[in-house]
Design a protein around this motif. Sequence first.
Motif, mmCIF file in Angstrom:
data_model
loop_
_atom_site.group_PDB
_atom_site.id
_atom_site.type_symbol
_atom_site.label_atom_id
_atom_site.label_comp_id
_atom_site.label_asym_id
_atom_site.label_seq_id
_atom_site.Cartn_x
_atom_site.Cartn_y
_atom_site.Cartn_z
ATOM 1 N N GLU A 1 0.687 -1.126 0.005
ATOM 2 C CA GLU A 1 -0.016 -0.155 -0.003
ATOM 3 C C GLU A 1 0.889 1.196 -0.092
ATOM 4 N N HIS A 2 0.422 2.174 -0.678
ATOM 5 C CA HIS A 2 1.150 3.625 -0.469
ATOM 6 C C HIS A 2 0.073 4.730 0.507
ATOM 7 N N GLY A 3 0.836 5.552 0.800
ATOM 8 C CA GLY A 3 0.238 6.550 1.728
ATOM 9 C C GLY A 3 -0.524 7.625 1.037
ATOM 10 N N LEU A 4 -0.889 7.624 -0.115
ATOM 11 C CA LEU A 4 -1.756 8.499 -0.766
ATOM 12 C C LEU A 4 -3.178 8.136 -0.731
ATOM 13 N N PHE A 5 -3.837 9.078 0.121
ATOM 14 C CA PHE A 5 -5.400 8.774 0.337
ATOM 15 C C PHE A 5 -6.074 9.778 -0.479
ATOM 16 N N LEU A 6 -6.651 9.415 -1.718
ATOM 17 C CA LEU A 6 -7.300 10.181 -2.481
ATOM 18 C C LEU A 6 -8.712 9.955 -2.594
ATOM 19 N N GLY A 7 -9.564 10.856 -2.570
ATOM 20 C CA GLY A 7 -11.123 10.778 -2.508
ATOM 21 C C GLY A 7 -11.646 10.041 -1.429
ATOM 22 N N LEU A 8 -10.955 9.886 -0.298
ATOM 23 C CA LEU A 8 -11.549 9.057 0.879
ATOM 24 C C LEU A 8 -11.845 10.063 1.916
ATOM 25 N N ALA A 9 -11.244 11.051 2.245
ATOM 26 C CA ALA A 9 -11.790 11.913 3.123
ATOM 27 C C ALA A 9 -13.011 12.744 2.940
ATOM 28 N N SER A 10 -13.957 12.634 3.818
ATOM 29 C CA SER A 10 -15.395 13.068 3.833
ATOM 30 C C SER A 10 -15.122 14.691 4.320
ATOM 31 N N ALA A 11 -14.406 14.926 5.197
ATOM 32 C CA ALA A 11 -14.285 16.169 5.780
ATOM 33 C C ALA A 11 -12.932 16.322 6.685
#
Length: 248
Positions: free
Chosen positions: A210-220
């Motif tokens: 896994e990589h540490g880019l969280f894209l399109g996951l955070a709601s707020a």
Amino acid sequence: MQPSTQEQTDKEKQLAATAAMRWVRDGMVIGLGSGSTAAQFITLLGQELRDGKLRIQATATSVASETLARSFGIPLLEPRRGLRFDLTVDGADELDDQLRLIKGGGGALLREKVLATASDYLLIIADSSKLVPQLGQFPLPLEVVPFALPWVLDAVDALGGAPTVRPDKQNNQEMARTDQGNLLVDCHFKALADPEQLALQLQAIPGIVEHGLFLGLASAVLIGKGEQVVVRKRGAEPVNAMQFTELP
Ligand SMILES: O=C[C@H](O)[C@H](O)[C@H](O)COP(=O)(O)O
């Protein structure tokens, strides 16, 4: 006397964690993030639970968060099919105004992404230093299967990521291990011109779990700044967290 930068940062983390309690409802199943900001949230949650003000169930994204949750008697759910989270509250190492994140500074990125993906609402809590105009100053973490390490380093080098293997905090001669027993590679891209494209390139390298880019996951995102906490959502103006009404 002026508070030191560290004191101010700690205060902003505390304020963001406190504001996040507005997102919690009785009976929720909650994903518990990792790192110092998430630990503040777990502590507040644990205290409310101890005082009998709240009943929730949770799953933690790291052994450290699990241990903290247990110390407060937070009921913990094991991973199972169909398990979803009403809310996950987690920290971040960097975030931009599109709510794209770099996570994994503490090495917990894999479980964090699993829970983020299994959550109806991912709430990120952070101090103001985490909000940046462009992602990439913070080294991008990768969780890597030990056997694949040499080839992963070659492939990330070819992408311009100047990879380094993360040493163990206690013993610099050893490599750090994740909760899954894998290795951590930090990529020094400096500036991520196209995080979505980079995520695809990293996903295509065998051995990167896994990589540490969280894209399109955070709601707020809740950001503590000075004495205030603001809520940021994609494409919306920041709002004071106490006045925010679109709670889950
Ligand atoms: O692996 C660690 C996590 O992604 C943390 O959420 C992140 O490193 C932020 O940590 P902190 O709240 O301590 O700044």
